[in-house]
Motif scaffolding. Structure first.
Motif, PDB file in Angstrom:
ATOM      1  N   PHE A 285     -52.872 -41.541 -17.837  1.00 12.24           N
ATOM      2  CA  PHE A 285     -51.611 -40.973 -18.302  1.00 12.24           C
ATOM      3  C   PHE A 285     -51.061 -39.896 -17.376  1.00 12.24           C
ATOM      4  CE2 PHE A 285     -52.900 -42.195 -22.859  1.00 12.24           C
ATOM      5  CZ  PHE A 285     -52.174 -43.364 -22.797  1.00 12.24           C
ATOM      6  N   GLU A 286     -51.944 -39.118 -16.745  1.00 15.03           N
ATOM      7  CA  GLU A 286     -51.466 -38.067 -15.852  1.00 15.03           C
ATOM      8  C   GLU A 286     -50.846 -38.639 -14.576  1.00 15.03           C
ATOM      9  OE1 GLU A 286     -55.879 -38.728 -14.997  1.00 15.03           O
ATOM     10  OE2 GLU A 286     -54.517 -38.717 -16.741  1.00 15.03           O
ATOM     11  N   ARG A 287     -51.005 -39.956 -14.375  1.00 20.41           N
ATOM     12  CA  ARG A 287     -50.450 -40.628 -13.191  1.00 20.41           C
ATOM     13  C   ARG A 287     -49.631 -41.843 -13.603  1.00 20.41           C
ATOM     14  NH1 ARG A 287     -55.506 -42.108  -9.722  1.00 20.41           N
ATOM     15  NH2 ARG A 287     -53.887 -43.388  -8.755  1.00 20.41           N
ATOM     16  N   ILE A 288     -48.952 -41.753 -14.718  1.00 20.14           N
ATOM     17  CA  ILE A 288     -48.281 -42.943 -15.251  1.00 20.14           C
ATOM     18  C   ILE A 288     -47.175 -43.436 -14.323  1.00 20.14           C
ATOM     19  CG2 ILE A 288     -46.481 -41.780 -16.623  1.00 20.14           C
ATOM     20  CD1 ILE A 288     -47.342 -43.821 -18.911  1.00 20.14           C
ATOM     21  N   GLY A 289     -46.666 -42.561 -13.458  1.00 16.20           N
ATOM     22  CA  GLY A 289     -45.655 -42.984 -12.487  1.00 16.20           C
ATOM     23  C   GLY A 289     -46.192 -43.833 -11.361  1.00 16.20           C
ATOM     24  N   PHE A 309     -44.379 -44.066 -20.747  1.00 19.15           N
ATOM     25  CA  PHE A 309     -44.644 -43.567 -22.102  1.00 19.15           C
ATOM     26  C   PHE A 309     -43.651 -44.143 -23.114  1.00 19.15           C
ATOM     27  CE2 PHE A 309     -46.802 -39.936 -19.893  1.00 19.15           C
ATOM     28  CZ  PHE A 309     -48.065 -40.152 -20.441  1.00 19.15           C
ATOM     29  N   ASP A 310     -42.406 -44.383 -22.680  1.00 22.72           N
ATOM     30  CA  ASP A 310     -41.431 -45.009 -23.576  1.00 22.72           C
ATOM     31  C   ASP A 310     -41.856 -46.430 -23.923  1.00 22.72           C
ATOM     32  OD1 ASP A 310     -39.133 -43.015 -23.839  1.00 22.72           O
ATOM     33  OD2 ASP A 310     -39.390 -43.110 -21.674  1.00 22.72           O
ATOM     34  N   ALA A 332     -52.952 -44.243 -34.866  1.00 28.51           N
ATOM     35  CA  ALA A 332     -53.107 -44.291 -33.412  1.00 28.51           C
ATOM     36  C   ALA A 332     -53.761 -43.002 -32.946  1.00 28.51           C
ATOM     37  CB  ALA A 332     -51.746 -44.468 -32.726  1.00 28.51           C
ATOM     38  N   TRP A 333     -54.505 -43.098 -31.850  1.00 29.45           N
ATOM     39  CA  TRP A 333     -55.078 -41.906 -31.233  1.00 29.45           C
ATOM     40  C   TRP A 333     -53.954 -41.076 -30.601  1.00 29.45           C
ATOM     41  CZ3 TRP A 333     -59.890 -41.095 -32.710  1.00 29.45           C
ATOM     42  CH2 TRP A 333     -60.713 -42.191 -33.013  1.00 29.45           C
ATOM     43  N   ASN A 334     -54.179 -39.796 -30.479  1.00 27.29           N
ATOM     44  CA  ASN A 334     -53.070 -38.888 -30.143  1.00 27.29           C
ATOM     45  C   ASN A 334     -52.742 -38.744 -28.668  1.00 27.29           C
ATOM     46  OD1 ASN A 334     -55.666 -37.108 -30.084  1.00 27.29           O
ATOM     47  ND2 ASN A 334     -54.150 -35.817 -29.082  1.00 27.29           N
ATOM     48  N   ASP A 335     -53.653 -39.052 -27.746  1.00 24.67           N
ATOM     49  CA  ASP A 335     -53.516 -38.565 -26.364  1.00 24.67           C
ATOM     50  C   ASP A 335     -52.283 -39.082 -25.632  1.00 24.67           C
ATOM     51  OD1 ASP A 335     -55.418 -40.788 -26.792  1.00 24.67           O
ATOM     52  OD2 ASP A 335     -55.448 -40.946 -24.622  1.00 24.67           O
ATOM     53  N   GLY A 336     -51.848 -40.310 -25.921  1.00 27.57           N
ATOM     54  CA  GLY A 336     -50.663 -40.834 -25.242  1.00 27.57           C
ATOM     55  C   GLY A 336     -49.396 -40.770 -26.062  1.00 27.57           C
ATOM     56  N   MET A 337     -49.487 -40.201 -27.265  1.00 24.60           N
ATOM     57  CA  MET A 337     -48.345 -40.205 -28.171  1.00 24.60           C
ATOM     58  C   MET A 337     -47.480 -38.950 -27.980  1.00 24.60           C
ATOM     59  SD  MET A 337     -48.771 -43.123 -29.739  1.00 24.60           S
ATOM     60  CE  MET A 337     -49.396 -43.689 -28.147  1.00 24.60           C
TER      61      MET A 337
END
Length: 502
Positions: A285-289, A309-310, A332-337
């Motif tokens: 997630f910290e490198r989603i780009g 993320f969208d 759902a787990w929280n980390d990507g929400m």
């Protein structure tokens, strides 16, 4: 000198106990169901008393009475007990009667008697759960059933069954047999597990993680994998991140596959009303780009502001909508929400809050403001990770007491420097937003412990969570809890497992 009255020795401790100074231990006792709704609990208790040397007889009576609906304090799992020559249990539901009878049995197991007096008790939160990663490691049906009995004994009322992971898919699939691991639970075995859970007043929450954590599934469907990410510009960020575990959420056919997989597995859980769809650790997630497929699809769908993320939020919303159509509450787990720029996460999705290890993860307060209900799965205290993988330490009662944990105490926020900083806490009286809490067994290194070692290892910290979850903290000191826990030896009566499951 007058002897001190016996203590009430039970986990969890009741909300209140007014001792009368005596004790109850007849040679025989007869259990009466004051309502037909309590017939099962009366029969269960009669058998359990016999196991403790108190056979059915007329010397004393235990009456399980249905509470007056006009008594607002006795709702749900709440109960009241009056112990004298006879015992009266009052509860509004069979689950409440079950919790009350555990209290009686704990005293008999711990000290051979039940103190006389009056007890009242009600849980601080509705859910006290245990999550089992039975995907990375195969646990037999017999083991899971024993775990359920041990958990129910101390008031655990939710079992989140995580049967799919990168390393294994361990529940029989009818529509997709190709994804199932050789060692797995059959549908017949699952039926016995679910029957046991219902009998013990435990809700079962299936956990089928997507769109990440799907390596085992996607090994049979490689055409549905997300294309890999790119080499980051900053070498310190690491190399190319693989995506063999990630569903390609940019494609409609991948979403349809996910729905079909959910439908197939949901049929195995006919009585469940909740479902954890995952949503965590889909990509780095910290490198989603660094994932061109996500970036290009997000820009095409949402414009220049759109991100991966969208897309993730839309996917989670779509699966949640599908689950709702089946009568299942999505979790759902929280980390990507709550990290999208354009799409908005449906507010009815419950967030199982496990971590805030990265500064970009959203805080609990933001989830509450957005209207999400929460289950606290505090990873710093309640993650039992086999092999202590990823820097985790096995939970202990000592750490739970040192933190003065209660259901509203969440993992700390982490700052930019990678250090935990801000305390996240919802204080009592808890709002309806806080559904409850859960312990979690994660089988990261499956060979690190045998199943029996896992059972022994979780016993004390799970019971510590149960005590503090029911009471919103605890009046007991750590030493008092440990002494009581030691006296409540493992309970085998009434939890026999069939020698063979057909």
């Amino acid at each position: 000198m007058t002897a001190a009255p016996p203590e009430w020795l039970a986990i969890p401790q009741p909300s209140a106990f007014a001792p009368a100074g005596g004790s109850w231990r007849p040679a025989a006792a007869h259990v009466v169901a004051g309502s037909r709704r309590f017939d099962v609990e009366a029969r269960r208790l009669q058998q359990e008393l016999a196991c403790l040397g108190i056979p059915d007889g007329d010397e004393s009576r235990i009456v399980l009475s249905e509470a007056d609906v006009a008594a607002p304090s006795l709702i749900g799992e709440a109960f009241a007990i009056h112990v004298a020559d006879d015992i009266e249990v009052r509860a509004a539901t069979p689950a409440g009667a079950f919790r009350a009878t555990r209290q009686l049995l704990h005293n008999l197991r711990a000290q051979g008697l039940v103190p006389t007096g009056r007890v009242e008790s009600a849980p601080a939160v509705a859910e006290r759960g245990i999550h089992l990663d039975a995907a990375r490691k195969h646990y037999s049906a017999e083991w899971i059933i024993r775990m359920l009995h041990d958990a129910a004994d101390v008031g655990i009322n939710v079992f989140q069954w995580h049967f799919s992971e990168n390393e294994g898919f361990r529940l029989e699939s009818v529509a997709f047999p190709e994804v199932v691991s050789p060692d797995h639970i059959t549908r017949a075995e699952a039926g016995l597990i679910l029957e046991t859970a219902r009998d013990l007043h435990i809700d079962v929450v299936p956990s089928l993680d997507m769109p990440g954590h799907l390596r085992q599934v996607l090994s049979a469907h490689p055409d549905l994998r997300l294309p890999p990410g790119e080499e980051p510009e900053d070498p310190a960020a690491g190399g190319i991140v693989g995506t063999d575990h990630a569903l390609d959420i940019t494609r409609d056919e991948a979403l349809e596959f996910a729905r079909r997989l959910v439908d197939d597995m949901a049929d195995a859980f006919p009585h469940s009303t909740k479902w954890n769809l995952g949503g965590d650790e889909f990509v780095a997630f910290e490198r989603i780009g660094d994932y061109p497929a996500l970036t290009e699809a997000a820009h095409a769908r949402y414009g220049a502001a759109g991100t991966g993320f969208d897309l993730l939020t839309d996917f989670v919303n779509a699966i949640a909508t599908h689950l709702r159509g089946r009568g299942l509450q999505a979790r759902a787990w929280n980390d990507g929400m709550l990290r999208s720029e354009v799409a908005t996460l449906h507010s009815e999705i419950v967030l199982t809050w496990w971590t805030n290890w990265h500064a970009s993860m959203r805080p609990v307060a933001e989830a509450v403001a957005a209207g999400h209900r929460l289950v606290n799965v505090n990873d710093s205290l309640f993650y039992y990770v086999l092999g202590e993988n990823a820097g985790y330490r096995y939970p202990t009662a000592e750490r739970i007491w040192d933190e003065d944990w209660h259901p509203g105490l969440f993992p700390r926020l982490w700052g930019e420097e990678g250090q935990s900083t801000v305390r996240q806490e919802i204080t009592r009286p808890y709002p309806p937003t806080l559904l409850g809490c859960s312990f979690a067994i994660w089988s990261d290194r499956p060979q690190a412990q045998t199943a029996e070692e896992v059972a022994a290892g979780i016993r004390s910290p799970l019971r510590a969570m149960a005590e503090r979850a029911w009471n919103g903290g605890s009046r007991l000191s750590l030493a008092d809890f440990q002494a009581m826990d030691a006296r409540l030896r493992p309970w085998g009566c009434g939890s026999a497992v069939p020698n063979r499951i057909s």
